[in-house]
Structures are given as structure tokens and as C-alpha cells.
Write an enzyme that holds these catalytic residues in place. Structure first.
Site, PDB file in Angstrom:
ATOM      1  CG  ASP A 142      13.223  -0.743  16.676  1.00  0.00           C
ATOM      2  OD1 ASP A 142      14.064  -1.626  16.908  1.00  0.00           O
ATOM      3  OD2 ASP A 142      11.999  -0.889  16.855  1.00  0.00           O
ATOM      4  NE  ARG A 156       9.009  -4.026  15.722  1.00  0.00           N
ATOM      5  CZ  ARG A 156      10.007  -3.329  16.256  1.00  0.00           C
ATOM      6  NH1 ARG A 156       9.932  -2.006  16.288  1.00  0.00           N
ATOM      7  NH2 ARG A 156      11.060  -3.935  16.748  1.00  0.00           N
ATOM      8  CD  GLU A 196      -6.839   2.595 -12.940  1.00  0.00           C
ATOM      9  OE1 GLU A 196      -6.131   3.611 -13.022  1.00  0.00           O
ATOM     10  OE2 GLU A 196      -6.472   1.464 -13.301  1.00  0.00           O
ATOM     11  N   PRO A 199      -1.095   4.824  -3.042  1.00  0.00           N
ATOM     12  CG  PRO A 199      -0.547   3.853  -5.087  1.00  0.00           C
ATOM     13  CD  PRO A 199      -1.689   4.044  -4.144  1.00  0.00           C
TER      14      PRO A 199
END
Length: 244
Positions: A169, A154, A116, A89
Site C-alpha cells: 500500500d 485491514r 464543543e 483535532p
């Protein structure tokens, strides 16, 4: 391209890597995957890979030894220096631009943590990139690493049937993609825009450009802050603002 995943839960990858575009990419030999359980590299007699954090606190922290040894072994076997990606994160927010950069690499190595967190020495001395797929927390890095791998593979040459697909895209151009329609032209009274049925390719491209701009303006106006708008596009957006 070679993509390796260091994980404590290798079974999580089997379905994702062997279906749809990722499966086809392997069949075309555009990519090869390896899923490695770094518990196998633990020197502990019970193959422990985590321990309590120094200074106290909740949760367990991944020890450096198993991951360092696993990465060093993989690097010895690699013909090129891999990008070593820590999914967490705290990393940089993942974008299509980052996917395009990673698609130019020969070898990606993902470190998928759990518990953790990681011993900080892994972050400081092993990884080349830290990536977050959003401002939220998952139970581990496996899902995030598969998301990143899918978005990268991709983009590899020959993987998608239409060479223009990745270029058109959302986010690839800097704007969100225009709407799409297919048969029938009239479904329960909901009709396809007439311009798409006209056969006039110039008008169709102009419509798509306008709708792409409109969709970005209404859904993700933040993207326009850094997008190099033409004078015509600026004029159109100004008109929309005045109408509102």
C-alpha cells in the site's frame, strides 16, 4: 482484536462495520466490535452528558462522569489493557505508521466526542492516545474513529486475501504506491505500459520502484525528506530536478 466505540450516536456505525472488509474480518473472527452509548452511564436523571463550560463561552462540553464510568466498566471486562483513543483535532496526525502500531494491539477503545469538546480531565487522566485524521473539524468523532478502525483492521493477519496487499500500500513502504493496470491492454487507445506485458519480473519490479518514486516526488515530495533514499534513487531525483 477487540474494538469498542463510545458514542452518543451508535446508529452511525451499523452500515460501516457490517460491510466489505470489516464484515469479512468479523466473519473470520479477526476482530469484534462493540458500539456503546455512553449516555447510558450518565448519573443524571435525564441522562444528560454535557454542560456549559466554566468561564463561559459558546457550545457545550462533555462531562467527565459518564465517560469515566464507561471506560472503567470496559476495562474491568477486558482481558488486556486497552489503548484508549481520543479522536480530536488536537491529536497527533494519523499516519500509516500509526495504523501499523495500533494493529499490534489486542484491544482498542475509541472515545467519540460531540459538541464543543471534552472536559479536560478526560484527556489528562483517561486516554493513552490522541489522534487527528487531518487539519479540519468534524461534528463528532464517529467518522474519524471508523476511518482509523478500517485502516487498522485491514492490517490484521488473514483479513485481506493477499498477504502482500497491505505491505504494498501507499505509505507502508514510505513511498506512494505505483500505478496499477488490468485488462484490456488497449482501452480506447490508452495502452498499458509495455513492460507490464513483458513477463520479465525483474524489469517489472524496477518499473514499479521507479514509478513509486516518481509519484512520491511529484505528489508528496515531503515524504522524501525522511525516506532513506538509496544512492541510485538520489541520482534519479537529481536528474528529475535538473530536467525541471
Amino acid at each position: 482484536m477487540k474494538i469498542d466505540f463510545l458514542t452518543l450516536f451508535p446508529e452511525m456505525f451499523h452500515g460501516v462495520l457490517n460491510e466489505s472488509i470489516l464484515k469479512k474480518a468479523q466473519e473470520k473472527e479477526a476482530v469484534s466490535f462493540r458500539v456503546i452509548n455512553f449516555r447510558e452511564y450518565s448519573e443524571h436523571k435525564h441522562h444528560t452528558v454535557d454542560d456549559y463550560p466554566y468561564g463561559g463561552g459558546a457550545g457545550m462540553v462533555l462531562k467527565p462522569q459518564p465517560i469515566f464510568d464507561a471506560v472503567e466498566e470496559i476495562k474491568k471486562q477486558s482481558a488486556s489493557n486497552p489503548k484508549i483513543i481520543l479522536v480530536c483535532p488536537q491529536g497527533e496526525r494519523y499516519t500509516q505508521r500509526k495504523a501499523e502500531q495500533l494493529a499490534k494491539e489486542d484491544h482498542l477503545l475509541f472515545i467519540c466526542g460531540h459538541y464543543e469538546g471534552y472536559d479536560e480531565r478526560i484527556r489528562e487522566h483517561l486516554v493513552t492516545d490522541e489522534i487527528s485524521i487531518g487539519d479540519f473539524v468534524l461534528t463528532g468523532g464517529e467518522l474519524a474513529s471508523m476511518v482509523i478502525a478500517d485502516s487498522v483492521v485491514r492490517l490484521l493477519p488473514g483479513v485481506l486475501g493477499n498477504v502482500d496487499s497491505p505491505v504494498l500500500d501507499s505509505y507502508s513502504s514510505g513511498l506512494l504506491e505505483h500505478p496499477h493496470y488490468t485488462r484490456p491492454a488497449d482501452f480506447r487507445g490508452m495502452k498499458v505500459p509495455e513492460v507490464l506485458l513483458s513477463g520479465n519480473h525483474k524489469r517489472i519490479e524496477e518499473w514499479r520502484e521507479l514509478e513509486s518514486l516518481r509519484r512520491t516526488y511529484t505528489r508528496r515530495p515531503d515524504l522524501l525528506e525522511t525516506y532513506p533514499l538509496t544512492e541510485r534513487q538520489k541520482s534519479i531525483i537529481k536528474q528529475w530536478k535538473n530536467e525541471n
